[in-house]
Write a protein that holds these residues in place. Sequence first.
Motif, PDB file in Angstrom:
ATOM      1  N   PHE A 162       0.832  -1.204   0.000  1.00 11.30           N
ATOM      2  CA  PHE A 162       0.000   0.000   0.000  1.00 11.30           C
ATOM      3  C   PHE A 162       0.870   1.260   0.000  1.00 11.30           C
ATOM      4  O   PHE A 162       0.550   2.252  -0.662  1.00 11.30           O
ATOM      5  CB  PHE A 162      -0.930  -0.009   1.217  1.00 11.30           C
ATOM      6  CG  PHE A 162      -2.001  -1.062   1.159  1.00 11.30           C
ATOM      7  CD1 PHE A 162      -3.280  -0.750   0.727  1.00 11.30           C
ATOM      8  CD2 PHE A 162      -1.730  -2.375   1.528  1.00 11.30           C
ATOM      9  CE1 PHE A 162      -4.272  -1.716   0.667  1.00 11.30           C
ATOM     10  CE2 PHE A 162      -2.715  -3.348   1.483  1.00 11.30           C
ATOM     11  CZ  PHE A 162      -3.985  -3.024   1.045  1.00 11.30           C
ATOM     12  N   GLU A 163       1.982   1.195   0.747  1.00 14.99           N
ATOM     13  CA  GLU A 163       2.877   2.353   0.816  1.00 14.99           C
ATOM     14  C   GLU A 163       3.569   2.599  -0.517  1.00 14.99           C
ATOM     15  O   GLU A 163       3.699   3.751  -0.957  1.00 14.99           O
ATOM     16  CB  GLU A 163       3.905   2.135   1.925  1.00 14.99           C
ATOM     17  CG  GLU A 163       3.295   2.147   3.316  1.00 14.99           C
ATOM     18  CD  GLU A 163       4.317   1.838   4.398  1.00 14.99           C
ATOM     19  OE1 GLU A 163       4.061   2.167   5.567  1.00 14.99           O
ATOM     20  OE2 GLU A 163       5.380   1.241   4.069  1.00 14.99           O
ATOM     21  N   GLU A 164       3.995   1.525  -1.180  1.00 14.72           N
ATOM     22  CA  GLU A 164       4.697   1.668  -2.459  1.00 14.72           C
ATOM     23  C   GLU A 164       3.798   2.261  -3.538  1.00 14.72           C
ATOM     24  O   GLU A 164       4.247   3.051  -4.377  1.00 14.72           O
ATOM     25  CB  GLU A 164       5.216   0.302  -2.914  1.00 14.72           C
ATOM     26  CG  GLU A 164       6.367  -0.227  -2.075  1.00 14.72           C
ATOM     27  CD  GLU A 164       6.756  -1.636  -2.473  1.00 14.72           C
ATOM     28  OE1 GLU A 164       6.198  -2.136  -3.483  1.00 14.72           O
ATOM     29  OE2 GLU A 164       7.594  -2.244  -1.784  1.00 14.72           O
ATOM     30  N   LEU A 165       2.521   1.891  -3.517  1.00 13.79           N
ATOM     31  CA  LEU A 165       1.590   2.382  -4.540  1.00 13.79           C
ATOM     32  C   LEU A 165       0.819   3.615  -4.089  1.00 13.79           C
ATOM     33  O   LEU A 165       0.010   4.155  -4.849  1.00 13.79           O
ATOM     34  CB  LEU A 165       0.608   1.271  -4.927  1.00 13.79           C
ATOM     35  CG  LEU A 165       1.215   0.022  -5.585  1.00 13.79           C
ATOM     36  CD1 LEU A 165       0.128  -0.972  -5.948  1.00 13.79           C
ATOM     37  CD2 LEU A 165       2.020   0.394  -6.826  1.00 13.79           C
ATOM     38  N   GLY A 166       1.059   4.037  -2.865  1.00 10.82           N
ATOM     39  CA  GLY A 166       0.373   5.226  -2.361  1.00 10.82           C
ATOM     40  C   GLY A 166      -1.121   5.044  -2.193  1.00 10.82           C
ATOM     41  O   GLY A 166      -1.902   5.977  -2.427  1.00 10.82           O
ATOM     42  N   ILE A 167      -1.544   3.845  -1.782  1.00  2.00           N
ATOM     43  CA  ILE A 167      -2.966   3.556  -1.598  1.00  2.00           C
ATOM     44  C   ILE A 167      -3.378   3.935  -0.178  1.00  2.00           C
ATOM     45  O   ILE A 167      -2.829   3.423   0.797  1.00  2.00           O
ATOM     46  CB  ILE A 167      -3.259   2.057  -1.842  1.00  2.00           C
ATOM     47  CG1 ILE A 167      -2.843   1.660  -3.263  1.00  2.00           C
ATOM     48  CG2 ILE A 167      -4.738   1.759  -1.618  1.00  2.00           C
ATOM     49  CD1 ILE A 167      -2.976   0.175  -3.551  1.00  2.00           C
ATOM     50  N   ASP A 168      -4.328   4.829  -0.063  1.00  2.00           N
ATOM     51  CA  ASP A 168      -4.824   5.285   1.236  1.00  2.00           C
ATOM     52  C   ASP A 168      -6.164   4.611   1.513  1.00  2.00           C
ATOM     53  O   ASP A 168      -7.122   4.769   0.751  1.00  2.00           O
ATOM     54  CB  ASP A 168      -4.985   6.803   1.234  1.00  2.00           C
ATOM     55  CG  ASP A 168      -5.406   7.339   2.604  1.00  2.00           C
ATOM     56  OD1 ASP A 168      -5.406   6.547   3.568  1.00  2.00           O
ATOM     57  OD2 ASP A 168      -5.748   8.534   2.691  1.00  2.00           O
ATOM     58  N   VAL A 169      -6.236   3.852   2.600  1.00  3.47           N
ATOM     59  CA  VAL A 169      -7.462   3.122   2.926  1.00  3.47           C
ATOM     60  C   VAL A 169      -8.127   3.647   4.198  1.00  3.47           C
ATOM     61  O   VAL A 169      -9.038   3.017   4.739  1.00  3.47           O
ATOM     62  CB  VAL A 169      -7.175   1.610   3.060  1.00  3.47           C
ATOM     63  CG1 VAL A 169      -6.781   1.028   1.715  1.00  3.47           C
ATOM     64  CG2 VAL A 169      -6.094   1.347   4.100  1.00  3.47           C
ATOM     65  N   ASP A 170      -7.671   4.780   4.699  1.00  2.00           N
ATOM     66  CA  ASP A 170      -8.303   5.467   5.838  1.00  2.00           C
ATOM     67  C   ASP A 170      -8.253   4.684   7.143  1.00  2.00           C
ATOM     68  O   ASP A 170      -9.079   4.915   8.035  1.00  2.00           O
ATOM     69  CB  ASP A 170      -9.771   5.810   5.515  1.00  2.00           C
ATOM     70  CG  ASP A 170      -9.883   6.806   4.376  1.00  2.00           C
ATOM     71  OD1 ASP A 170      -9.000   7.675   4.261  1.00  2.00           O
ATOM     72  OD2 ASP A 170     -10.846   6.698   3.595  1.00  2.00           O
ATOM     73  N   VAL A 181      -6.897  -6.064  -1.382  1.00  4.09           N
ATOM     74  CA  VAL A 181      -6.795  -4.973  -2.349  1.00  4.09           C
ATOM     75  C   VAL A 181      -7.328  -5.480  -3.686  1.00  4.09           C
ATOM     76  O   VAL A 181      -7.169  -6.656  -4.028  1.00  4.09           O
ATOM     77  CB  VAL A 181      -5.343  -4.474  -2.494  1.00  4.09           C
ATOM     78  CG1 VAL A 181      -4.434  -5.572  -3.027  1.00  4.09           C
ATOM     79  CG2 VAL A 181      -5.279  -3.247  -3.387  1.00  4.09           C
ATOM     80  N   ILE A 182      -7.993  -4.599  -4.436  1.00  4.45           N
ATOM     81  CA  ILE A 182      -8.588  -4.979  -5.721  1.00  4.45           C
ATOM     82  C   ILE A 182      -7.985  -4.139  -6.834  1.00  4.45           C
ATOM     83  O   ILE A 182      -7.978  -2.908  -6.763  1.00  4.45           O
ATOM     84  CB  ILE A 182     -10.119  -4.790  -5.704  1.00  4.45           C
ATOM     85  CG1 ILE A 182     -10.757  -5.665  -4.623  1.00  4.45           C
ATOM     86  CG2 ILE A 182     -10.712  -5.133  -7.071  1.00  4.45           C
ATOM     87  CD1 ILE A 182     -12.242  -5.426  -4.440  1.00  4.45           C
ATOM     88  N   ASN A 183      -7.480  -4.820  -7.843  1.00  6.28           N
ATOM     89  CA  ASN A 183      -6.984  -4.150  -9.042  1.00  6.28           C
ATOM     90  C   ASN A 183      -8.162  -3.999 -10.006  1.00  6.28           C
ATOM     91  O   ASN A 183      -8.582  -4.959 -10.657  1.00  6.28           O
ATOM     92  CB  ASN A 183      -5.866  -4.968  -9.687  1.00  6.28           C
ATOM     93  CG  ASN A 183      -5.225  -4.259 -10.865  1.00  6.28           C
ATOM     94  OD1 ASN A 183      -5.843  -3.407 -11.509  1.00  6.28           O
ATOM     95  ND2 ASN A 183      -3.985  -4.611 -11.165  1.00  6.28           N
TER      96      ASN A 183
END
Length: 274
Positions: A162-170, A181-183
């Motif tokens: 999540f950190e590498e792709l910058g995904i924020d899940v709150d 995670v869903i692509n």
Amino acid sequence: MNISFDKQISSLEREILLKSVEIHDSGDDFQFELNKFFSQKEIIAIAPRCIRCNMCVDQCPVDAIEPANIFKIAKITHDCVKCEICVQTCPVSAIKLIDNKVSYNHDEGDEAIEYNLASISRPHRVVRMNDISIDYSDLANYDNCAKFCPTDAFTLEFKSYFEELGIDVDIELEDDVLYPVINKKLCIGCGACVQFCENDSVKLDRTIGPIVHTKNLEINQDECVNCYLCEENCPVEAIWLDEEKVVLNNDKCIRCINCTSHCPVGALNFVEID
């Protein structure tokens, strides 16, 4: 698929004799004689690669499919009316329409019954994922969601992903914990993950396109004997008699075999659309 095989008459005789023993009947005087015959019918079967999304179950107009679960694939029941909607709907083409031909010709000296199974091609409905999301505030076990996803769009990843792709899940992610995670680029909208989500935290918005009709019902009004069997056996009330004429709601008709198979005079027949 195109498979042909023979079954020896002698083997068939043994099977029938064994069956007669099972029903406590004597086979001592049993004899049977086969002449020339030919039989052809369609079979609908679900392949082992079924992803258990149960889209076919939801779309079946006569509730003729037993739902799949973690341990078994979906199953076509005897209530199937061969409308072929499930064949067009399955997102991974795991439901097959098979032409089953059986023939025997004693006059030509055949000692075996010939069976031929061949796949029948049908168009596929459009299934499009509009949006899919996970509620990270109420997480559950997603192992089966990832296991049955046919395109690997649903995966379980560590915090670093999540950190590498910058995904924020709150939510605050923990180390050494797998998170779903869903692509969306890989998601085909099958809904298998929704089926196996334990707490409904996976939400799917999808569009399922219309059925592509490959045949139309042809009615011979002159041959009709007003027996009402078509009306009585139509599972969706798409056909009826009005003033001794057969009336069909073509938009409502699901192109099943119920009316044609029950018509005693052959006044109803399906015609393939070019």
